[in-house]
Design an enzyme around this catalytic site. Structure first.
Site, PDB file in Angstrom:
ATOM      1  N   HIS A 155       0.840  -1.208   0.000  1.00 16.83           N
ATOM      2  CA  HIS A 155       0.000   0.000   0.000  1.00 16.83           C
ATOM      3  C   HIS A 155       0.866   1.246   0.000  1.00 16.83           C
ATOM      4  O   HIS A 155       1.856   1.327   0.722  1.00 16.83           O
ATOM      5  CB  HIS A 155      -1.008  -0.007   1.155  1.00 16.83           C
ATOM      6  CG  HIS A 155      -0.426   0.040   2.532  1.00 16.83           C
ATOM      7  ND1 HIS A 155      -0.204   1.235   3.203  1.00 16.83           N
ATOM      8  CD2 HIS A 155      -0.019  -0.935   3.374  1.00 16.83           C
ATOM      9  CE1 HIS A 155       0.289   0.972   4.404  1.00 16.83           C
ATOM     10  NE2 HIS A 155       0.416  -0.332   4.540  1.00 16.83           N
TER      11      HIS A 155
ATOM     12  N   ASP B  77      -0.465   4.327   0.432  1.00 15.06           N
ATOM     13  CA  ASP B  77      -1.017   5.387   1.282  1.00 15.06           C
ATOM     14  C   ASP B  77      -0.358   5.333   2.652  1.00 15.06           C
ATOM     15  O   ASP B  77       0.242   4.324   3.025  1.00 15.06           O
ATOM     16  CB  ASP B  77      -2.545   5.245   1.434  1.00 15.06           C
ATOM     17  CG  ASP B  77      -2.951   3.953   2.136  1.00 15.06           C
ATOM     18  OD1 ASP B  77      -2.334   2.900   1.877  1.00 15.06           O
ATOM     19  OD2 ASP B  77      -3.894   3.991   2.957  1.00 15.06           O
TER      20      ASP B  77
ATOM     21  N   GLU C 110      -5.232   1.311   2.312  1.00 20.01           N
ATOM     22  CA  GLU C 110      -5.061   0.328   3.385  1.00 20.01           C
ATOM     23  C   GLU C 110      -5.222   0.969   4.756  1.00 20.01           C
ATOM     24  O   GLU C 110      -5.876   0.412   5.639  1.00 20.01           O
ATOM     25  CB  GLU C 110      -3.679  -0.338   3.277  1.00 20.01           C
ATOM     26  CG  GLU C 110      -3.563  -1.631   4.067  1.00 20.01           C
ATOM     27  CD  GLU C 110      -3.129  -1.451   5.508  1.00 20.01           C
ATOM     28  OE1 GLU C 110      -3.204  -2.421   6.270  1.00 20.01           O
ATOM     29  OE2 GLU C 110      -2.731  -0.338   5.900  1.00 20.01           O
TER      30      GLU C 110
ATOM     31  N   ASP D  13       4.809  -5.938   4.685  1.00 19.42           N
ATOM     32  CA  ASP D  13       4.101  -4.872   5.411  1.00 19.42           C
ATOM     33  C   ASP D  13       3.974  -5.261   6.882  1.00 19.42           C
ATOM     34  O   ASP D  13       3.045  -4.856   7.563  1.00 19.42           O
ATOM     35  CB  ASP D  13       2.715  -4.653   4.767  1.00 19.42           C
ATOM     36  CG  ASP D  13       2.029  -3.382   5.252  1.00 19.42           C
ATOM     37  OD1 ASP D  13       2.734  -2.454   5.691  1.00 19.42           O
ATOM     38  OD2 ASP D  13       0.781  -3.330   5.195  1.00 19.42           O
TER      39      ASP D  13
ATOM     40  N   ARG E 164      -9.592  -5.662  17.994  1.00 19.30           N
ATOM     41  CA  ARG E 164      -8.723  -6.528  17.192  1.00 19.30           C
ATOM     42  C   ARG E 164      -9.245  -7.944  17.341  1.00 19.30           C
ATOM     43  O   ARG E 164      -9.501  -8.397  18.463  1.00 19.30           O
ATOM     44  CB  ARG E 164      -7.285  -6.443  17.697  1.00 19.30           C
ATOM     45  CG  ARG E 164      -6.642  -5.088  17.515  1.00 19.30           C
ATOM     46  CD  ARG E 164      -6.218  -4.830  16.074  1.00 19.30           C
ATOM     47  NE  ARG E 164      -5.826  -3.436  15.906  1.00 19.30           N
ATOM     48  CZ  ARG E 164      -5.310  -2.932  14.792  1.00 19.30           C
ATOM     49  NH1 ARG E 164      -5.132  -3.692  13.726  1.00 19.30           N
ATOM     50  NH2 ARG E 164      -4.996  -1.670  14.717  1.00 19.30           N
TER      51      ARG E 164
ATOM     52  N   SER F 171      -3.199  -5.521  11.465  1.00 20.55           N
ATOM     53  CA  SER F 171      -4.180  -6.012  10.494  1.00 20.55           C
ATOM     54  C   SER F 171      -3.813  -5.547   9.089  1.00 20.55           C
ATOM     55  O   SER F 171      -3.323  -4.433   8.902  1.00 20.55           O
ATOM     56  CB  SER F 171      -5.572  -5.461  10.826  1.00 20.55           C
ATOM     57  OG  SER F 171      -5.885  -5.688  12.184  1.00 20.55           O
TER      58      SER F 171
END
Ligand code: BES
Ligand code: ZN
Length: 456
Positions: A86, A88, A153, A180, A328, A399
């Site tokens: 991602h 962003d 994301e 990531d 979560r 996540s």
């Protein structure tokens, strides 16, 4: 592979300079004011993918931020790796705590500082550079490569499931490769095989139709902030378990074997607490810190506001109280179902003196991936060659919403081969990424491609 590795070595300084250009673009996905900047980052990446010689590259629009897609098919008989990342980033606030401005990347002592340096521009860029290393040296990548780079994301990947549905044919692959996530610690190669899911809520309590004088009205009007605090306080019991009825219903329990694996990891709870300035930790009763931060579900208030929070004193009885709450989740909790259970808790406990408004903002399920697949073995071998020791298989508390969609819609497992460190301050001021890890990441990806190609 040797040629590609050599190319990456001799061009490393150029790679770093290019990454700095990407980091200068403030692609903050959650803030509508930065929409054009998010698009500019997408365009920058597409140009770059073209420059390094990917056979096909395009920027595809969604109802939100664009997706950058590229592919390079060398031979349909070879395995296909779908690289996800991602472009962003999270907002840089609080700005005052940055030593150097978040979108003016600088290198201090071999570490690059900027928002996105680690999460995820620095890490996704490693994949472009590994591809370049193969493309530029003439031998070509040993596997077919597809890139799926998204710009949403950090705000929940809202439009990506629809995108994957619409483009599932061309996204066909054998494995997803993602950088990531984190290493377990400095110099410790790691493969993440579990991620937590998420359910994100916003709750508002509304009492009177306007803020009131707390002297004239206080005593006969129930205060929404007081009430919201009471509701929130009731969300955990003394054992730090979440009290929402049914919250733990579908939680897959940790096996004794898995708990033994957790215990075998070189983890120092005290040092961990010290690094974040905590006098003591607090976990769900019966679970270690490591288990609690990666393999157990949680509930946390992310922000709470209402009434007067400016300078000085203002005697006001607020009309409203608001909270943002994230949970979560772990397999097999279902985000929508958990959100409904939370709604039921708030509805059942909202006092009759006020109105509840409840919004489920976004969510995604937790995932566990197969650790015995050929791709996992290829990743383990690549990491071992680069770091000189066998990788640990770890579960992460963070996540990445799309990972479960890859599994469900495309039938693909993901190899989470990340090179961050918890100390990289992602989402915090002074986010950074060590250039040593940028280099190790590129080398690991180059090696992974060759080892994975040989599994066919
Ligand atoms: N890269 C992180 C997730 C992560 C960090 C996983 C460290 C493992 C170790 C990712 O960009 C992220 O922050 N995701 C958000 C997702 C949310 C906004 C839906 C998260 O976990 O809060
Ligand atoms: Zn990320």
């Amino acid at each position: 592979m040797e040629k590609a590795l050599a190319y990456a070595g001799t061009h490393f300084d150029d790679f770093v300079a290019q990454l700095q250009d990407l980091l200068r673009i403030p692609s903050i996905s959650t803030d509508p004011d930065y929409r054009d900047e998010v698009r500019r980052a997408a365009g920058w990446l597409a140009d770059h993918l073209e420059t390094i010689g990917m056979a096909h590259t395009e920027v595809l629009d969604t109802a939100g931020h664009p997706v950058v897609y590229a592919e390079h098919v060398v031979d349909p008989a070879r395995p296909t790796v779908l690289v996800y990342g991602h472009y962003d980033v999270q907002p840089p606030d609080p700005l005052a705590l940055w030593t150097s401005p978040p979108f003016e990347p600088v290198i201090r002592d071999g570490v690059i500082y900027a928002r996105g340096a680690c999460d995820d521009k620095g890490q996704l860029f490693m994949h472009l550079k590994a591809a370049e290393a193969y493309l530029a040296t003439g031998e070509g990548p040993p596997v077919n490569l597809k890139f799926l780079l998204e710009g949403e994301e950090e705000s929940g990947s809202e439009h990506l499931p629809g995108f994957i549905e619409a483009h599932h044919e061309r996204l066909a692959a054998d494995i997803v490769l993602i950088s990531d996530t984190d290493l377990f610690g400095p110099g410790i190669p790691s493969i993440t095989y579990g991620l937590r899911g998420l359910a994100y809520l916003e709750v508002t309590l509304t009492g009177p139709n306007r803020d009131l004088h707390s002297g004239m009205y206080g005593g006969a009007v129930e205060n929404p902030i007081n009430a919201l605090c009471r509701l929130i306080a009731g969300l955990h019991d003394a054992d730090h378990r979440v009290t929402i009825p049914g919250f733990y219903d579908n939680v897959v329990p940790l096996t004794e074997e898995e708990r033994a694996t957790f215990r075998a990891l070189p983890f120092d709870e005290q040092a961990w607490a010290k690094e974040v300035g905590l006098p003591a930790t607090k976990t769900e009763k019966g679970y270690s810190v490591l288990e609690a931060i990666s393999a157990r579900p949680t509930l946390d208030v992310n922000g709470i506001w209402g009434g007067y929070t400016g300078k000085g004193a203002k005697t006001v009885l607020p009309a409203q109280a608001h909270a943002k709450i994230s949970m979560r989740l772990v397999p097999d909790q279902r985000p929508e179902e958990i959100a409904e259970k939370a709604r039921a808790y708030f509805e059942a406990n909202c006092p009759p003196t006020m109105k509840l408004s409840f919004r489920y903002l976004h969510g995604g399920p937790g995932v566990l991936v197969d650790t015995h697949s050929p791709a996992m073995q290829a990743a383990a071998r690549a990491l071992k060659e680069v770091f000189g020791r066998d990788p640990f298989f770890i579960r992460s508390g963070g996540s990445i919403p799309v990972v479960s969609v890859f599994k469900k819609r495309l039938g693909l497992d993901s190899v989470l081969m990340g090179f961050g460190l918890t100390s990289d301050a992602i989402h915090s001021p002074n986010e950074h990424f060590g250039l040593d890890r940028f280099r190790q990441g590129i080398e690991s990806i180059i090696r992974f491609q060759t080892h994975y190609a040989r599994t066919r």
